[in-house]
Scaffold this motif. Structure first.
Motif, short mmCIF file in Angstrom:
data_model
loop_
_atom_site.label_atom_id
_atom_site.label_comp_id
_atom_site.label_asym_id
_atom_site.label_seq_id
_atom_site.Cartn_x
_atom_site.Cartn_y
_atom_site.Cartn_z
N ASP A 110 0.81 -1.18 0.01
CA ASP A 110 0.10 0.14 0.03
C ASP A 110 0.84 1.25 -0.05
OD1 ASP A 110 -1.80 2.09 0.36
OD2 ASP A 110 -2.63 1.15 2.03
N PRO A 111 1.20 1.96 -1.11
CA PRO A 111 1.73 3.18 -1.14
C PRO A 111 1.44 4.23 -0.22
CG PRO A 111 0.60 2.92 -3.22
CD PRO A 111 0.52 1.64 -2.54
N LEU A 112 0.24 4.30 0.29
CA LEU A 112 -0.16 5.28 1.40
C LEU A 112 0.34 4.97 2.63
CD1 LEU A 112 -3.70 5.95 0.22
CD2 LEU A 112 -1.68 7.36 -0.18
N ALA A 153 8.93 3.97 -16.59
CA ALA A 153 8.61 3.50 -15.36
C ALA A 153 7.87 4.72 -14.79
CB ALA A 153 9.93 3.37 -14.49
N SER A 154 7.30 5.57 -15.46
CA SER A 154 6.61 6.52 -15.04
C SER A 154 5.26 6.28 -14.31
CB SER A 154 6.01 7.72 -15.94
OG SER A 154 5.46 6.89 -17.20
N ASP A 155 4.75 5.02 -14.46
CA ASP A 155 3.64 4.34 -13.74
C ASP A 155 4.12 3.23 -12.57
OD1 ASP A 155 1.63 5.86 -14.65
OD2 ASP A 155 0.83 4.43 -15.98
N HIS A 156 5.42 3.03 -12.63
CA HIS A 156 5.89 2.16 -11.65
C HIS A 156 5.57 2.42 -10.28
CE1 HIS A 156 8.71 -0.71 -9.66
NE2 HIS A 156 8.94 -1.26 -10.52
N VAL A 157 5.20 1.73 -9.52
CA VAL A 157 4.58 1.86 -8.24
C VAL A 157 5.52 2.62 -7.27
CG1 VAL A 157 5.01 -0.57 -7.04
CG2 VAL A 157 3.02 0.96 -6.34
N LEU A 158 6.93 2.22 -7.54
CA LEU A 158 7.87 2.81 -6.68
C LEU A 158 8.32 4.12 -7.28
CD1 LEU A 158 9.93 -0.37 -5.44
CD2 LEU A 158 8.00 0.82 -4.49
N ALA A 159 7.94 4.45 -8.38
CA ALA A 159 8.50 5.88 -8.93
C ALA A 159 8.23 7.03 -7.93
CB ALA A 159 7.76 6.12 -10.19
N PRO A 160 7.16 7.17 -7.24
CA PRO A 160 7.21 8.26 -6.35
C PRO A 160 8.21 8.18 -5.28
CG PRO A 160 5.14 7.53 -6.83
CD PRO A 160 6.19 6.50 -7.25
N TYR A 161 8.95 7.33 -5.12
CA TYR A 161 10.15 7.21 -3.83
C TYR A 161 11.26 7.58 -4.15
CZ TYR A 161 6.27 4.39 -1.68
OH TYR A 161 5.13 4.13 -1.04
N GLY A 162 11.55 8.30 -5.70
CA GLY A 162 12.78 8.77 -5.82
C GLY A 162 13.77 7.60 -6.08
N PRO A 163 13.58 6.60 -6.98
CA PRO A 163 14.36 5.12 -6.91
C PRO A 163 15.79 5.85 -7.51
CG PRO A 163 12.86 5.47 -8.83
CD PRO A 163 12.19 6.45 -7.65
N ASP A 164 16.74 5.37 -7.06
CA ASP A 164 18.28 5.38 -7.17
C ASP A 164 18.55 4.49 -8.06
OD1 ASP A 164 20.86 6.30 -7.48
OD2 ASP A 164 21.39 6.51 -5.44
N ARG A 201 18.15 3.93 -20.31
CA ARG A 201 17.07 3.96 -20.84
C ARG A 201 15.86 3.84 -20.03
NH1 ARG A 201 17.48 -0.51 -24.17
NH2 ARG A 201 19.44 -1.11 -23.35
N ILE A 202 15.99 4.12 -18.73
CA ILE A 202 14.93 4.10 -17.93
C ILE A 202 14.11 5.36 -17.96
CG2 ILE A 202 13.97 3.61 -15.50
CD1 ILE A 202 16.34 1.58 -15.28
N ALA A 203 12.83 5.59 -18.27
CA ALA A 203 12.33 6.84 -18.18
C ALA A 203 11.28 7.00 -17.06
CB ALA A 203 11.32 7.03 -19.29
N LEU A 204 11.83 7.52 -16.04
CA LEU A 204 10.85 7.63 -14.74
C LEU A 204 9.76 8.82 -15.03
CD1 LEU A 204 13.50 7.50 -12.03
CD2 LEU A 204 11.53 5.99 -12.32
N GLY A 205 9.90 9.79 -16.02
CA GLY A 205 8.90 10.87 -16.12
C GLY A 205 8.57 11.43 -14.91
N GLU A 206 7.33 12.19 -14.87
CA GLU A 206 6.95 13.17 -13.89
C GLU A 206 6.38 12.01 -12.68
OE1 GLU A 206 6.68 16.40 -11.51
OE2 GLU A 206 7.53 16.02 -13.56
N PRO A 207 6.83 12.07 -11.47
CA PRO A 207 6.24 10.82 -10.66
C PRO A 207 4.92 11.08 -10.28
CG PRO A 207 8.56 11.74 -9.99
CD PRO A 207 8.21 12.72 -11.07
N ARG A 208 4.39 9.84 -10.33
CA ARG A 208 3.03 10.10 -9.71
C ARG A 208 2.81 10.17 -8.34
NH1 ARG A 208 -1.70 8.41 -12.70
NH2 ARG A 208 -0.23 7.79 -14.33
N PRO A 209 2.05 10.81 -7.57
CA PRO A 209 1.89 10.88 -6.13
C PRO A 209 1.48 9.65 -5.60
CG PRO A 209 0.62 12.66 -7.13
CD PRO A 209 1.09 12.10 -8.24
N LYS A 210 2.13 9.16 -4.55
CA LYS A 210 1.91 7.97 -3.77
C LYS A 210 0.50 7.78 -3.52
CE LYS A 210 5.36 8.86 -0.85
NZ LYS A 210 6.00 8.53 0.29
N GLY A 211 -0.26 6.56 -3.88
CA GLY A 211 -1.54 6.47 -3.79
C GLY A 211 -2.55 6.97 -4.66
N ALA A 212 -2.04 7.60 -5.52
CA ALA A 212 -3.01 8.28 -6.81
C ALA A 212 -3.48 7.18 -7.60
CB ALA A 212 -2.03 9.08 -7.81
N THR A 213 -4.68 7.53 -8.08
CA THR A 213 -5.43 6.49 -8.84
C THR A 213 -5.83 6.95 -10.20
OG1 THR A 213 -7.85 7.37 -7.92
CG2 THR A 213 -6.59 5.41 -6.90
#
Length: 263
Positions: A112-114, A180-191, A250-262
């Motif tokens: 649960d990302p929230l 990876a813009s829709d990846h569930v862990l994208a909002p956590y600033g993946p290194d 070649r990993i595109a994170l894009g604009e991170p989606r807020p955690k828990g956004a639907t």
């Protein structure tokens, strides 16, 4: 090869999975009893899903990511005769022989990302791994992550390795970027950079060859364009090895989606 166990009881279906996996009880050669999540050869996605589960799941484990232990499960289709649910009964009857299981993590919770905080380093390792195997099924819609005993566990990689559905396009498919813009862990600033520096050198030809050897011949036979199972295994190695070296670029994170956004 993966440990082989024998199904003794079908417990319940897991209807949140598109392929209708089920919880089963099984015993190994020494009589030890355990509970597994079973994925069936007779499911709509077929044996290629199980091939992807083995290669990706074993690779995750070898890279130090938490992934439930995988086993081969023998199923006698007679077990399905007593199931009252017609869909489950047909699935069991069509999946006699060798299937795939993973340890059932009793008490595990869905991610649960929230409610979770994930370190950017750990997030980066998961995102890099998913980019390597081209996993399109770890989005905020369907995380395929569990929290068990306070730690993050990866599950369900059957939708990965898309190139093995059409080997003629393997070079194009393995050369693609990973969105990876829709990846569930994208909002956590993946290194991702640190993950690549740590994990990419571990993905050697020897490692991949050993992992591919874990896939049963029965799931690789009669593959169009290949002489036999070992040729298919070598093709998987050839697809993953160069991808590991450069996929971080070649990993595109894009604009991170807020955690828990639907939406």
């Amino acid at each position: 090869m993966l440990t082989q166990v024998t199904t003794v009881r079908y417990v319940t279906p897991l209807r949140e999975g598109g392929s209708l996996p089920g919880v089963v009880e099984a015993t190994d050669a020494d009589g030890a009893h355990a509970t597994y999540v079973m994925k069936f050869t007779g499911a709509g996605q077929g044996r290629k899903t199980l091939v992807a589960e083995v290669i990706c799941g074993e690779l995750a484990r070898r890279l130090g990511l938490r992934m439930p232990r995988l086993v081969q499960i023998l199923l006698d289709p007679v077990i399905g005769l007593g199931e009252p649910d017609q869909q489950v009964q047909e699935l069991l009857k069509s999946s006699g022989g060798l299937n795939l299981g993973m340890d059932f993590l009793s008490g595990a919770l869905g991610f649960d990302p929230l409610a979770c905080e994930i370190d950017p380093v750990e997030a980066g390792r998961v995102v890099w791994f998913d980019a390597l195997i081209n996993n399109v099924d770890r989005s905020w819609r369907n995380p395929n992550l569990l929290l068990w005993q306070g730690e993050l566990w990866l599950i369900d990689h059957g939708a990965s390795l898309i190139w093995h559905h059409n080997w003629r396009t393997v070079e194009t498919a393995t050369g693609r970027a990973y969105d990876a813009s829709d990846h569930v862990l994208a909002p956590y600033g993946p290194d991702v950079a640190s993950a690549a520096a740590e994990l990419a050198p571990l993905v050697t030809e020897e490692l991949l060859t050993g992992i591919a050897a874990q896939v049963p011949d029965a799931w690789l036979v009669d593959e169009p364009g290949f002489e036999g199972p070992d040729d298919v295994r070598r093709a998987h190695v050839a697809a993953l090895l160069p991808r590991a070296e450069t996929i971080h670029e070649r990993i595109a994170l894009g604009e991170p989606r807020p955690k828990g956004a639907t939406k």
